[in-house]
Scaffold this active site. Structure first.
Site: not given
Ligand code: ZN
Length: 176
Positions: A49, A54, A102-103, A148
């Protein structure tokens, strides 16, 4: 289409609550392109996701998909889901702890307690109202992405930091 640059922990964009998307702007070419670029970025980065903050955009938009994911082997598949202005309108009282990454938090994993199910309302990219129930890993990813949009990351949700692990040590000691 384009792969977008992913903001990393420390970037103020990750800590700012996102703005709601006006319904009349959902069909705009700019927003539709952003959706396509976020999908491409998620796939390129092996994410399950990604939320607009982000990629440095303060909009309530998240995309979710789990296929055969190298970062999360063995997780159940989730079809491509695009959520605009998502709201968690109900959630289980019972929380379940499981690992998240998490990216925007490179190469780290930590155990995060999350509701085991959620009811979600959102718009889809056609501007249609969605209402659905999600359980398990899908519910977890939705909660992670909605966080986020509120300027939170999974570290904020950990009961404590004792399980916070570098990916290498996670694979060595924790991954089953
Ligand atoms: Zn994340």
């Amino acid at each position: 289409m384009a792969v977008l640059k992913v903001t990393k922990l420390g970037n103020p964009a990750l800590r700012k609550p996102s703005e709601a998307i006006p319904k009349e702007s959902i069909a705009s070419p700019e927003l539709q392109r952003l959706i396509r670029d976020m999908i491409e970025t998620m796939r390129e980065e092996d994410g399950v996701g990604i939320a607009a903050p982000q990629v440095g955009v303060s909009k309530q938009l998240a995309v979710i998909e789990v296929g055969e994911n190298r970062r999360y082997p063995g997780k159940p598949a989730i079809p491509l889901t695009v959520l605009l202005n998502p709201r968690i309108v109900a959630a289980s009282k019972k929380l379940v702890a499981d690992w998240e990454g998490c990216l925007s938090v490179n190469d780290m994993r930590g155990q995060v307690p999350r509701a085991e199910w959620v009811d979600v309302e959102a718009f889809n990219p056609k501007g249609e109202r969605l209402k659905f129930h999600a359980e398990g890993f899908f519910a977890r990813v939705i909660q992670h992405e909605c966080d986020h949009l509120a300027g939170k990351v999974f570290l904020d949700r950990m009961a404590n930091l004792a399980t916070l692990s570098h990916l290498h040590e996670f694979v060595r000691f924790w991954q089953q």
